[in-house]
Design an enzyme around this catalytic site. Sequence first.
Site, mmCIF file in Angstrom:
data_model
loop_
_atom_site.group_PDB
_atom_site.id
_atom_site.type_symbol
_atom_site.label_atom_id
_atom_site.label_comp_id
_atom_site.label_asym_id
_atom_site.label_seq_id
_atom_site.Cartn_x
_atom_site.Cartn_y
_atom_site.Cartn_z
ATOM 1 N N LYS A 192 20.498 -0.878 30.879
ATOM 2 C CA LYS A 192 20.054 0.435 30.431
ATOM 3 C C LYS A 192 18.820 0.889 31.201
ATOM 4 C CE LYS A 192 17.272 -1.165 26.430
ATOM 5 N NZ LYS A 192 15.968 -0.558 26.756
ATOM 6 N N ASP A 237 15.927 -6.615 25.751
ATOM 7 C CA ASP A 237 15.175 -6.626 27.011
ATOM 8 C C ASP A 237 14.241 -7.830 27.188
ATOM 9 O OD1 ASP A 237 16.417 -4.172 26.975
ATOM 10 O OD2 ASP A 237 14.587 -2.994 26.889
ATOM 11 N N CYS A 293 10.835 0.097 23.416
ATOM 12 C CA CYS A 293 12.292 -0.024 23.245
ATOM 13 C C CYS A 293 12.682 -0.458 21.838
ATOM 14 C CB CYS A 293 12.858 -0.973 24.296
ATOM 15 S SG CYS A 293 12.674 -0.331 25.986
#
Length: 200
Positions: free
Chosen positions: A82, A21, A117
């Site tokens: 996601k 990310d 995450c």
Amino acid sequence: MASRKRLGNLALDKTVIFVCDMQERFRPAIAYFSEIVEVAGRILEASKLLNIPVIVTEQYPKGLGNTVAELDISHAVGKFDKTKFSMMLPEVEEKLKTLCGGDVQHVVLFGIEAHVCIQQTVIDLLSRDIEVHIVADASSSRNQMDRLFAYERFRHSGATVTTSEAILLQFIGDKDHPQFKPIQQLIKKSAPDSGLVTKL
């Protein structure tokens, strides 16, 4: 039978790199963003030199943008959108079955955010008995407290928290490795300060 102690070793042919990310909209919010991107770029360059598979995720890219342009992820074996925090999506799990002869033993993990995450990905990987190496100077959060407590949790959980230079040299393991000189060039300039050491 007692479980074996994790020593943080790496078998290069059983290793996959996870990029979590590292997206444009995080740029103004994440502590030391430009520094961790610079370090991430070194690891991605090494992945090309050493043919290490790379998996990339992007959290809700429609709202948060794509992976920053500074990072060349064109060689990634998979890029996955996601909404859940963990990178261990069903599609990622299926992809892992096709890598390293279906025997992925180590994941080198870095990105954003360390306490969200990255943390959930660490938990999911360890629960699958995959050894995890978190690159501390290529990962961050919005604030240092969350970041540093996440690293402490990872250590207690059995993951290895390491640095970019340590992992790059561990990849090759020997001065006589054919890619030693290109890797040496990547670390010739010290990694930028990303707030991991308190200045006196």
